[in-house]
Design a protein around this motif. Structure first.
Motif, short mmCIF file in Angstrom:
data_model
loop_
_atom_site.label_atom_id
_atom_site.label_comp_id
_atom_site.label_asym_id
_atom_site.label_seq_id
_atom_site.Cartn_x
_atom_site.Cartn_y
_atom_site.Cartn_z
N VAL A 31 -15.04 11.52 -3.67
CA VAL A 31 -13.83 10.74 -3.89
C VAL A 31 -14.24 9.28 -4.11
N PHE A 32 -13.62 8.63 -5.09
CA PHE A 32 -13.85 7.20 -5.30
C PHE A 32 -13.32 6.43 -4.10
N GLU A 33 -14.08 5.46 -3.67
CA GLU A 33 -13.61 4.49 -2.68
C GLU A 33 -13.27 3.23 -3.47
N ALA A 34 -12.46 2.35 -2.90
CA ALA A 34 -12.06 1.12 -3.61
C ALA A 34 -13.30 0.33 -4.05
N GLU A 35 -14.33 0.30 -3.20
CA GLU A 35 -15.55 -0.44 -3.50
C GLU A 35 -16.30 0.14 -4.71
N ASP A 36 -16.06 1.43 -5.01
CA ASP A 36 -16.69 2.05 -6.17
C ASP A 36 -16.03 1.59 -7.48
N LEU A 37 -14.78 1.18 -7.38
CA LEU A 37 -14.00 0.85 -8.57
C LEU A 37 -13.95 -0.63 -8.90
N THR A 38 -14.11 -1.46 -7.87
CA THR A 38 -13.98 -2.91 -8.09
C THR A 38 -14.77 -3.68 -7.04
N ASP A 39 -15.15 -4.89 -7.39
CA ASP A 39 -15.76 -5.77 -6.39
C ASP A 39 -14.78 -6.89 -6.00
N ASN A 40 -13.52 -6.74 -6.44
CA ASN A 40 -12.48 -7.71 -6.12
C ASN A 40 -12.06 -7.53 -4.66
N PRO A 41 -12.35 -8.52 -3.79
CA PRO A 41 -12.04 -8.37 -2.37
C PRO A 41 -10.55 -8.20 -2.07
N GLU A 42 -9.69 -8.79 -2.89
CA GLU A 42 -8.24 -8.65 -2.66
C GLU A 42 -7.80 -7.21 -2.91
N THR A 43 -8.32 -6.62 -3.98
CA THR A 43 -7.96 -5.23 -4.30
C THR A 43 -8.47 -4.29 -3.20
N ILE A 44 -9.69 -4.52 -2.75
CA ILE A 44 -10.27 -3.69 -1.69
C ILE A 44 -9.46 -3.83 -0.40
N ALA A 45 -9.07 -5.05 -0.05
CA ALA A 45 -8.27 -5.28 1.15
C ALA A 45 -6.89 -4.63 1.03
N LYS A 46 -6.28 -4.72 -0.15
CA LYS A 46 -4.96 -4.12 -0.38
C LYS A 46 -5.02 -2.60 -0.24
N GLU A 47 -6.09 -1.99 -0.78
CA GLU A 47 -6.24 -0.54 -0.68
C GLU A 47 -6.40 -0.14 0.79
N ALA A 48 -7.18 -0.89 1.56
CA ALA A 48 -7.35 -0.60 2.99
C ALA A 48 -6.03 -0.75 3.74
N GLU A 49 -5.26 -1.77 3.38
CA GLU A 49 -3.95 -1.99 3.99
C GLU A 49 -3.00 -0.83 3.69
N LEU A 50 -2.98 -0.37 2.44
CA LEU A 50 -2.12 0.76 2.07
C LEU A 50 -2.53 2.04 2.81
N ARG A 51 -3.83 2.27 2.94
CA ARG A 51 -4.33 3.45 3.66
C ARG A 51 -3.87 3.40 5.12
N LYS A 52 -3.98 2.20 5.74
CA LYS A 52 -3.55 2.03 7.14
C LYS A 52 -2.05 2.26 7.27
N LEU A 53 -1.25 1.70 6.37
CA LEU A 53 0.19 1.90 6.39
C LEU A 53 0.55 3.37 6.23
N SER A 54 -0.16 4.06 5.37
CA SER A 54 0.08 5.49 5.15
C SER A 54 -0.16 6.27 6.43
N GLU A 55 -1.24 5.95 7.13
CA GLU A 55 -1.54 6.62 8.40
C GLU A 55 -0.47 6.34 9.44
N GLU A 56 0.00 5.08 9.49
CA GLU A 56 1.06 4.72 10.44
C GLU A 56 2.34 5.47 10.13
N GLN A 57 2.68 5.63 8.85
CA GLN A 57 3.90 6.34 8.44
C GLN A 57 3.82 7.81 8.88
N LYS A 58 2.64 8.42 8.77
CA LYS A 58 2.47 9.82 9.16
C LYS A 58 2.71 10.01 10.66
N GLN A 59 2.40 8.98 11.45
CA GLN A 59 2.53 9.10 12.89
C GLN A 59 3.96 8.91 13.37
#
Length: 144
Positions: A115-143
């Motif tokens: 699976v591609f990780e954000a770091e595989d697709l871009t070196d833009n720190p804002e994009t990487i941080a946003k993807e991590a934030e969305l992943r965290k929010l998704s986990e919180e929503q599931k709970q």
């Protein structure tokens, strides 16, 4: 690193032939091993393509085309999947090799894809941080 183990469809799985109890028991044991190892993120079997929907984009900027299943070429279809989080490609292969024949008929085939990780697709720190934030929010929503 995350890998998807894609269980390929067969003519039997596409015909809706369900696994026997022996195979179900073997798969449940395998699933339990994945959970105990702490690497299973998701995994499910899929209904036959006759119950599926395919959406394609025939031309740039055009409208999507919706087609109901069944779809041809069972060997190109998916009967199920696992999403695992492992330390290496070699570990992913080891786990895939431990899976019982997914169909129990000697026709099983598993495709392993990283699976591609954000770091595989871009070196833009804002994009990487946003993807991590969305992943965290998704986990919180599931709970919830």
């Amino acid at each position: 690193m995350r890998f998807m183990m894609i269980v390929k469809a067969t003519t039997d799985s596409e015909a809706g032939v369900l696994p026997n109890q022996e195979l179900i028991d073997a798969m449940m044991k395998y699933n339990e091993e994945l959970v105990k190892a702490g690497i299973l993120l998701a995994g499910d079997g899929l209904q036959p393509s006759s119950k599926g929907i395919r959406i394609s984009y025939p031309e740039p900027g055009g409208s999507p085309k919706i087609v109901d299943g069944p779809f041809t070429e069972a060997k190109e279809l998916i009967a199920g999947y696992y999403l695992i989080d492992v330390k290496s490609r070699e570990e992913a292969i080891e786990w895939a090799l431990r899976m019982p024949d997914p169909h129990g008929f000697g026709q099983g085939e598993i495709e392993l894809r990283q699976v591609f990780e954000a770091e595989d697709l871009t070196d833009n720190p804002e994009t990487i941080a946003k993807e991590a934030e969305l992943r965290k929010l998704s986990e919180e929503q599931k709970q919830k």
